[in-house]
Design an enzyme around this catalytic site. Sequence first.
Site, PDB file in Angstrom:
ATOM      1  N   HIS A   1      44.556   6.382  14.059  1.00 18.76           N
ATOM      2  CA  HIS A   1      43.509   5.791  13.221  1.00 18.76           C
ATOM      3  C   HIS A   1      42.488   6.835  12.779  1.00 18.76           C
ATOM      4  CE1 HIS A   1      45.282   2.123  14.544  1.00 18.76           C
ATOM      5  NE2 HIS A   1      44.925   2.302  15.797  1.00 18.76           N
TER       6      HIS A   1
ATOM      7  N   HIS B   1      47.693  -1.585  12.852  1.00 17.34           N
ATOM      8  CA  HIS B   1      48.956  -1.142  13.445  1.00 17.34           C
ATOM      9  C   HIS B   1      50.129  -1.712  12.657  1.00 17.34           C
ATOM     10  CE1 HIS B   1      45.897  -1.665  16.619  1.00 17.34           C
ATOM     11  NE2 HIS B   1      46.231  -0.411  16.877  1.00 17.34           N
TER      12      HIS B   1
END
Lengths: 331, 331
Positions: free
Chosen positions: B57, B219
């Site tokens: 991320h 995700h």
Amino acid sequence: MKKFVNDPKQFVPEMLQGIALANPDTLRYVPAYNLIHRADAPNNNKVTIIQGSGSGHEPAHVMTVGRGMLDGACPGDVFAAPPLDFITETVKLLASEKGVLLLVNNYTGDRMAFEMAEEVAEADGLKVRTLFIDDDVSVKDSTYTVGRRGVAGNFFVMKAVGAAAENGADLDELVRIGEKVNSVTRTMGIALTACTPPAKGSPLFELGDDEIEIGVGIHGEPGRRRAKWMPANDIADELLEAILPDLPFESGDRLAVMVNGLGGTPISELYLLYGIVHQKLADKGFMVGRNYVGEYCTSLDMAGASLTLVKLDEEVEALLAEPAEIAVRIF
Amino acid sequence: MKKFVNDPKQFVPEMLQGIALANPDTLRYVPAYNLIHRADAPNNNKVTIIQGSGSGHEPAHVMTVGRGMLDGACPGDVFAAPPLDFITETVKLLASEKGVLLLVNNYTGDRMAFEMAEEVAEADGLKVRTLFIDDDVSVKDSTYTVGRRGVAGNFFVMKAVGAAAENGADLDELVRIGEKVNSVTRTMGIALTACTPPAKGSPLFELGDDEIEIGVGIHGEPGRRRAKWMPANDIADELLEAILPDLPFESGDRLAVMVNGLGGTPISELYLLYGIVHQKLADKGFMVGRNYVGEYCTSLDMAGASLTLVKLDEEVEALLAEPAEIAVRIF
């Protein structure tokens, strides 16, 4: 093609509008000339610095307008030089009494447009100089270029002359500094994928699922050769082996090192590559004085990266360390 | 798969090593715990702030360590919560006398690991509080989550508590501020493509050439629905229609607006989207007090973007405006 775009013909104006809306206090947008300029330009206490080029390389150059960098940027459409009148009107609007420095990456179309614009501006009695950047070691003469191409190393020229202009340097001094920085800056890029221009709607060139282009240009122009994908360690070697002998850089040199993302590669991979390059440089006896990891000069959504090395001396390092305030930021 | 990677198992450590080498003066890397921390942590004059989560991320959260933000980040492998001992050792190493605030995006795995770590740390006599972030309006309960997911809005919590901690706020006060910011923050994301985890080597989910995922998780978890690609104007409507009624935001509100890239989308498209969102918000009577355009919380190389809105009051806006110094920067 899946992008955040409405009418592809409006891609550049809508992007510029977004930049202007995000920076209402510091930037102004003049739609008639694709112009983004500092709200406080022209400023007769400093030389005006303007960069033009095709769009698609953001943040270069429309997002690097601000204190300590550019006074204005007048981009063309995606991968296309700005029309002559965009440049001449931009120069007229932003010219300061100390003169105007035009920064141009070395592509034939941009070169022609800016050389003509310089002539027009001089005929109008304006003091203008043009500085060409050609840091790409990959190939000499290419799809759109006679001589070497100007790529991400352009950032260092902008940053150095931007800082010097802020400190009051005159036009001759800025040309000296810009030429010096260009002369000690070398770049090479690697494409992992092609890029897709909005108006084309499909990839600009074909690259196999296991292929990479070594020495790619920022418009997807061919580089030195096509190769099978290789691990990051080997890619770092490819880049260093092309760049280091070119200046040449010599053990003991103090360097600025930039790992620049080409648009579609996440910053995690850029830091991974940076770490490898840093260690290989340290092993060869180089000192990293300043480092830059992120997106500086992209090729739309191309996955890939370029490596730029700058040989630092006291003057260049001090100019790179000066503060600047531009649109691109994390907060 | 074409990425800048060597052994996919070493993707995270090699990235962390790159971050450390790029920031030798300000950051420290502890390989045993995937830990990146401020060189000056722990500092007994301030509460220690630590964020952990899966990797992938970036810049969240390993690149948002620095003055005015995090004291440390201990990531797990790509999209995997950090192991319990990584967190407990990180807390021990960085604990200050004023206590430790753990920031956690609301995913079941992360939640379990951090709740256990808090218990362990308290048994060791340390003063620890944990704050969960759940700003994603898209879905309630999802692949890895009970309740709402924590996504890019996490940035605003980090920034606000980071600033308050720097100014000397105690642990209770930081929890109050963090909960307040989380309560006025709402996000939704749109995927244009899937992402490819290095260890998997192929896209994490299937998305057709003309399809987008509305409300995607960071995700790659499913969102609200799959749709055909649509122009940026319509995407902006989809996002605003989901986010605005959720708090609800009301005409006249002053907002922070973030257009966050998910990793593979160039900044040109993010600014284009920002411009559209800004105008639509202005048309509805909202004031944009602060704006954020770029990559804050990505999903590896996923093309796409998320929109975050924060309802500002004087306290929150002042904290967001405080200075901070972190690894991610253009220069």
